[in-house]
Design a protein around this motif. Sequence first.
Motif, PDB file in Angstrom:
ATOM      1  N   THR A   1     104.985  -5.574  15.773  1.00 58.81           N
ATOM      2  CA  THR A   1     104.954  -3.963  16.195  1.00 58.81           C
ATOM      3  C   THR A   1     103.551  -3.706  17.669  1.00 58.81           C
ATOM      4  O   THR A   1     103.741  -2.903  18.565  1.00 58.81           O
ATOM      5  CB  THR A   1     104.830  -2.798  15.102  1.00 58.81           C
ATOM      6  OG1 THR A   1     105.871  -2.452  14.078  1.00 58.81           O
ATOM      7  CG2 THR A   1     104.863  -1.333  15.809  1.00 58.81           C
TER       8      THR A   1
ATOM      9  N   ASP B   1     104.761  -5.610  20.340  1.00 56.22           N
ATOM     10  CA  ASP B   1     105.391  -4.900  21.418  1.00 56.22           C
ATOM     11  C   ASP B   1     105.079  -3.522  22.283  1.00 56.22           C
ATOM     12  O   ASP B   1     105.108  -3.048  23.108  1.00 56.22           O
ATOM     13  CB  ASP B   1     106.736  -4.874  21.001  1.00 56.22           C
ATOM     14  CG  ASP B   1     107.453  -5.801  20.360  1.00 56.22           C
ATOM     15  OD1 ASP B   1     107.114  -6.827  20.611  1.00 56.22           O
ATOM     16  OD2 ASP B   1     108.929  -6.097  19.848  1.00 56.22           O
ATOM     17  N   MET B   2     103.988  -3.594  21.352  1.00 61.83           N
ATOM     18  CA  MET B   2     103.592  -1.507  22.436  1.00 61.83           C
ATOM     19  C   MET B   2     101.929  -2.900  22.736  1.00 61.83           C
ATOM     20  O   MET B   2     102.388  -1.702  23.720  1.00 61.83           O
ATOM     21  CB  MET B   2     102.889  -1.382  21.336  1.00 61.83           C
ATOM     22  CG  MET B   2     103.732  -0.838  20.353  1.00 61.83           C
ATOM     23  SD  MET B   2     102.396  -0.025  18.669  1.00 61.83           S
ATOM     24  CE  MET B   2     101.705   1.933  19.520  1.00 61.83           C
TER      25      MET B   2
ATOM     26  N   ARG C   1     104.691  -3.744  26.622  1.00 58.84           N
ATOM     27  CA  ARG C   1     105.571  -3.439  26.521  1.00 58.84           C
ATOM     28  C   ARG C   1     105.887  -3.144  28.175  1.00 58.84           C
ATOM     29  O   ARG C   1     107.266  -3.129  28.818  1.00 58.84           O
ATOM     30  CB  ARG C   1     105.770  -1.561  25.903  1.00 58.84           C
ATOM     31  CG  ARG C   1     105.380  -0.492  26.661  1.00 58.84           C
ATOM     32  CD  ARG C   1     105.108   0.567  26.120  1.00 58.84           C
ATOM     33  NE  ARG C   1     103.317   1.133  26.632  1.00 58.84           N
ATOM     34  CZ  ARG C   1     102.765   1.685  26.242  1.00 58.84           C
ATOM     35  NH1 ARG C   1     102.418   0.613  25.530  1.00 58.84           N
ATOM     36  NH2 ARG C   1     101.489   1.879  27.259  1.00 58.84           N
TER      37      ARG C   1
ATOM     38  N   ARG D   1     113.919  -5.179  24.048  1.00 55.76           N
ATOM     39  CA  ARG D   1     112.883  -4.210  23.404  1.00 55.76           C
ATOM     40  C   ARG D   1     113.702  -3.740  23.354  1.00 55.76           C
ATOM     41  O   ARG D   1     112.894  -2.635  24.240  1.00 55.76           O
ATOM     42  CB  ARG D   1     112.068  -5.552  22.555  1.00 55.76           C
ATOM     43  CG  ARG D   1     111.752  -6.795  22.606  1.00 55.76           C
ATOM     44  CD  ARG D   1     110.694  -8.169  22.616  1.00 55.76           C
ATOM     45  NE  ARG D   1     110.670  -8.849  22.136  1.00 55.76           N
ATOM     46  CZ  ARG D   1     109.776  -9.965  22.217  1.00 55.76           C
ATOM     47  NH1 ARG D   1     108.725  -9.374  22.675  1.00 55.76           N
ATOM     48  NH2 ARG D   1     110.222 -11.139  20.746  1.00 55.76           N
TER      49      ARG D   1
ATOM     50  N   ILE E   1     110.719  -0.801  22.649  1.00 60.14           N
ATOM     51  CA  ILE E   1     109.672   0.248  22.940  1.00 60.14           C
ATOM     52  C   ILE E   1     110.184  -0.480  24.874  1.00 60.14           C
ATOM     53  O   ILE E   1     110.244   0.535  25.309  1.00 60.14           O
ATOM     54  CB  ILE E   1     108.689  -0.537  22.354  1.00 60.14           C
ATOM     55  CG1 ILE E   1     108.200  -0.404  20.728  1.00 60.14           C
ATOM     56  CG2 ILE E   1     107.590   0.000  23.154  1.00 60.14           C
ATOM     57  CD1 ILE E   1     106.957  -0.390  20.285  1.00 60.14           C
TER      58      ILE E   1
ATOM     59  N   ILE F   1     112.655   3.212  22.281  1.00 57.85           N
ATOM     60  CA  ILE F   1     111.500   4.023  21.157  1.00 57.85           C
ATOM     61  C   ILE F   1     109.853   4.235  21.754  1.00 57.85           C
ATOM     62  O   ILE F   1     110.255   3.873  22.739  1.00 57.85           O
ATOM     63  CB  ILE F   1     110.932   3.623  19.827  1.00 57.85           C
ATOM     64  CG1 ILE F   1     112.219   2.846  19.300  1.00 57.85           C
ATOM     65  CG2 ILE F   1     110.725   3.239  18.647  1.00 57.85           C
ATOM     66  CD1 ILE F   1     112.612   1.818  18.107  1.00 57.85           C
TER      67      ILE F   1
ATOM     68  N   ILE G   1     106.426   5.640  22.151  1.00 50.30           N
ATOM     69  CA  ILE G   1     105.205   4.780  21.853  1.00 50.30           C
ATOM     70  C   ILE G   1     104.764   5.877  20.976  1.00 50.30           C
ATOM     71  O   ILE G   1     104.505   4.727  19.913  1.00 50.30           O
ATOM     72  CB  ILE G   1     104.178   4.964  23.093  1.00 50.30           C
ATOM     73  CG1 ILE G   1     104.470   3.658  24.142  1.00 50.30           C
ATOM     74  CG2 ILE G   1     102.629   4.813  22.580  1.00 50.30           C
ATOM     75  CD1 ILE G   1     104.577   2.527  24.258  1.00 50.30           C
TER      76      ILE G   1
ATOM     77  N   ARG H   1     106.644   6.803  18.211  1.00 48.52           N
ATOM     78  CA  ARG H   1     107.449   7.219  17.099  1.00 48.52           C
ATOM     79  C   ARG H   1     106.861   5.176  17.049  1.00 48.52           C
ATOM     80  O   ARG H   1     107.250   5.169  15.915  1.00 48.52           O
ATOM     81  CB  ARG H   1     109.023   6.679  17.877  1.00 48.52           C
ATOM     82  CG  ARG H   1     109.470   8.157  17.961  1.00 48.52           C
ATOM     83  CD  ARG H   1     110.768   8.499  17.635  1.00 48.52           C
ATOM     84  NE  ARG H   1     111.443   9.040  18.049  1.00 48.52           N
ATOM     85  CZ  ARG H   1     112.578   9.615  17.286  1.00 48.52           C
ATOM     86  NH1 ARG H   1     113.104   8.826  16.548  1.00 48.52           N
ATOM     87  NH2 ARG H   1     112.855  11.110  16.943  1.00 48.52           N
ATOM     88  N   SER H   2     106.721   4.402  17.814  1.00 47.24           N
ATOM     89  CA  SER H   2     105.981   3.177  17.448  1.00 47.24           C
ATOM     90  C   SER H   2     104.830   3.100  16.801  1.00 47.24           C
ATOM     91  O   SER H   2     104.323   2.614  15.837  1.00 47.24           O
ATOM     92  CB  SER H   2     105.735   1.991  18.253  1.00 47.24           C
ATOM     93  OG  SER H   2     105.788   2.602  19.783  1.00 47.24           O
TER      94      SER H   2
ATOM     95  N   PHE I   1     105.875   4.074  12.871  1.00 48.32           N
ATOM     96  CA  PHE I   1     106.338   3.258  12.117  1.00 48.32           C
ATOM     97  C   PHE I   1     104.727   2.103  12.629  1.00 48.32           C
ATOM     98  O   PHE I   1     104.739   1.572  10.969  1.00 48.32           O
ATOM     99  CB  PHE I   1     107.196   2.612  13.007  1.00 48.32           C
ATOM    100  CG  PHE I   1     107.880   1.616  12.766  1.00 48.32           C
ATOM    101  CD1 PHE I   1     108.557   0.959  11.685  1.00 48.32           C
ATOM    102  CD2 PHE I   1     107.433   0.379  12.724  1.00 48.32           C
ATOM    103  CE1 PHE I   1     109.381   0.831  10.757  1.00 48.32           C
ATOM    104  CE2 PHE I   1     107.982  -0.985  12.541  1.00 48.32           C
ATOM    105  CZ  PHE I   1     109.393  -0.239  11.467  1.00 48.32           C
ATOM    106  N   LEU I   2     104.512   2.046  13.328  1.00 44.16           N
ATOM    107  CA  LEU I   2     102.737   1.497  13.031  1.00 44.16           C
ATOM    108  C   LEU I   2     102.165   1.648  11.720  1.00 44.16           C
ATOM    109  O   LEU I   2     101.507   0.985  10.724  1.00 44.16           O
ATOM    110  CB  LEU I   2     101.761   0.903  13.983  1.00 44.16           C
ATOM    111  CG  LEU I   2     100.835   0.106  13.434  1.00 44.16           C
ATOM    112  CD1 LEU I   2     101.024  -1.044  13.492  1.00 44.16           C
ATOM    113  CD2 LEU I   2     100.520  -0.176  15.079  1.00 44.16           C
TER     114      LEU I   2
END
Length: 138
Positions: free
Chosen positions: A57, A60-61, A64, A76, A78, A83, A85, A87-88, A91-92
């Motif tokens: 995660t 990917d952040m 991006r 992907r 993100i 999705i 940032i 929301r990521s 999730f993280l």
Amino acid sequence: LECVPSLSFYFCLGTWLLYLPCTWSIGLAAEPGCFPDWYMLSLFGTGAVLMRGAGCTINDMWDRDYDKKVIRTANRPIAAGDISIFRSFLFLGGQLTLALGVLLCLNYYSIALGAASLLLVITYPLMKRITYWPQLAL
């Protein structure tokens, strides 16, 4: 196509790379002639899945903008904008909260070591911008 490893192999590989040293250590700590502690194996297995996911995660952040420009990674979630940032980060946060729950099941020394390893989870994805061998950071 038969020589191309399946996607599930790649998905699991990072988790196994985290989990196998744990299982080896837990096995070495077992009494001679006894099986390793299943509770510890399950804790570390859960932790490996969660922390590998958190590392992906974060990666990917961080990447991006790069991922948008590469065909293999452009879809992907993100990078594609599916999705946000925010929301990521949520999730993280969920991944790290669950991993903290696993970590708190261990003794104080293990908690300190686990907390210290969080620095590696955050910085490892950045090392590929500095070197072609990001594993050296580990």
